[in-house]
Enzyme design. Structure first.
Site, PDB file in Angstrom:
ATOM      1  CE  LYS A   1      44.955  49.365  38.638  1.00  0.00           C
ATOM      2  NZ  LYS A   1      44.923  48.055  38.025  1.00  0.00           N
TER       3      LYS A   1
ATOM      4  NE  ARG B   1      40.441  50.140  34.067  1.00  0.00           N
ATOM      5  CZ  ARG B   1      40.213  48.962  34.582  1.00  0.00           C
ATOM      6  NH1 ARG B   1      40.252  47.888  33.823  1.00  0.00           N
ATOM      7  NH2 ARG B   1      39.928  48.839  35.847  1.00  0.00           N
TER       8      ARG B   1
ATOM      9  NE  ARG C   1      41.043  39.588  41.057  1.00  0.00           N
ATOM     10  CZ  ARG C   1      41.398  40.684  40.415  1.00  0.00           C
ATOM     11  NH1 ARG C   1      42.192  41.570  40.970  1.00  0.00           N
ATOM     12  NH2 ARG C   1      40.967  40.893  39.183  1.00  0.00           N
TER      13      ARG C   1
ATOM     14  NE  ARG D   1      36.445  41.157  38.989  1.00  0.00           N
ATOM     15  CZ  ARG D   1      37.322  42.132  38.778  1.00  0.00           C
ATOM     16  NH1 ARG D   1      37.876  42.739  39.797  1.00  0.00           N
ATOM     17  NH2 ARG D   1      37.648  42.496  37.563  1.00  0.00           N
TER      18      ARG D   1
ATOM     19  NE  ARG E   1      39.817  41.938  33.744  1.00  0.00           N
ATOM     20  CZ  ARG E   1      39.979  41.396  34.953  1.00  0.00           C
ATOM     21  NH1 ARG E   1      39.743  40.118  35.137  1.00  0.00           N
ATOM     22  NH2 ARG E   1      40.364  42.138  35.961  1.00  0.00           N
TER      23      ARG E   1
END
Ligand code: AMP
Length: 216
Positions: A15, A90, A131, A164, A175
């Site tokens: 996204k 969310r 990532r 992160r 998550r």
């Protein structure tokens, strides 16, 4: 007519990358609650300190906190003609908050669409743990799929890349649970409202981009 786009999808479904492209293409701001919250943490504001406790565990931050941040952001002048929301709402509760904010801020009819990034779940964890991002310019890389030219450094500003804190395997799994329990019910909710546009989010950045252009 003002265009309000909401991007919905699992963590790492792509996204953020597509919002960046679309934001440039349409000239609308890219509003990403995760980044707004990380900025509040960096600035050590009271909201940031509260948010951090939840984010470090892969949980959603409280509805009131993220609602206040998003209302403030959507009230700004650059959202007048449209915006792209990435990572909000969310939960069903947040969807109700967004409806109230829009009711208050929009004086005329708007074109509201939810774009759902439908992706094969088994690639997601691998995407997340690989990532890396640039702490200076925010550019996102992936050690397997989108490698920086020089290992460990940003192509644009040469800053050392970081992982992160919530991109570790353990937090990423939490998550995903949060996503499936609280966010995924929004798919049906918006589908029933006739506002959902589903795109196949598997494939290259360009393939997904071409699909996205057809539904906005
Ligand atoms: P993201 O950068 O979108 O992956 O978001 C990182 C983290 O920020 C999430 O795991 C949540 O803890 C928090 N967060 C981001 N957006 C929201 C939201 N709309 N509601 C609650 N928490 C959020």
């Amino acid at each position: 007519m003002k265009k309000e786009l909401v991007f919905l999808g699992a963590p790492a479904s792509g996204k953020g990358t597509q919002t960046d492209l679309l934001s440039e293409h349409l000239g609308f701001p890219h509003i990403d609650t995760g980044s707004l919250l990380r900025a509040a943490i960096k600035a050590q504001t009271p909201e940031g300190l509260e948010a951090q406790k939840h984010m470090d565990q892969g949980h959603l931050v409280p509805v009131w906190l993220v609602g206040a941040i998003i209302k403030n952001r959507l009230s700004q002048d650059d959202c007048k003609n449209g915006y792209i929301l990435d990572g909000y709402p969310r939960s069903m509760e947040q969807a109700a908050v967004l409806e109230n904010i829009n009711k208050e801020l929009d004086k005329e009819p708007v074109d509201f669409r939810v774009i759902y990034f439908d992706i094969n779940a088994d690639v997601l964890l691998e995407r997340i743990v690989n990532r890396r991002s640039c702490p200076k310019c925010g550019k996102i890389y992936n050690l397997k799929f989108l490698k920086p030219k020089e290992h460990g450094y940003c192509n644009e500003c040469k800053t050392e890349l970081i992982q992160r804190k919530d991109d570790t395997e353990e937090t990423a799994k939490a998550r995903f649970s949060t996503y499936f329990e609280q966010t995924a019910p929004l798919i049906k909710y918006y589908e029933d409202m006739g506002k959902l546009y589903k795109i196949d989010a598997n494939g290259t950045i360009d393939e997904v981009w071409q699909r996205l252009l057809k539904v906005i």
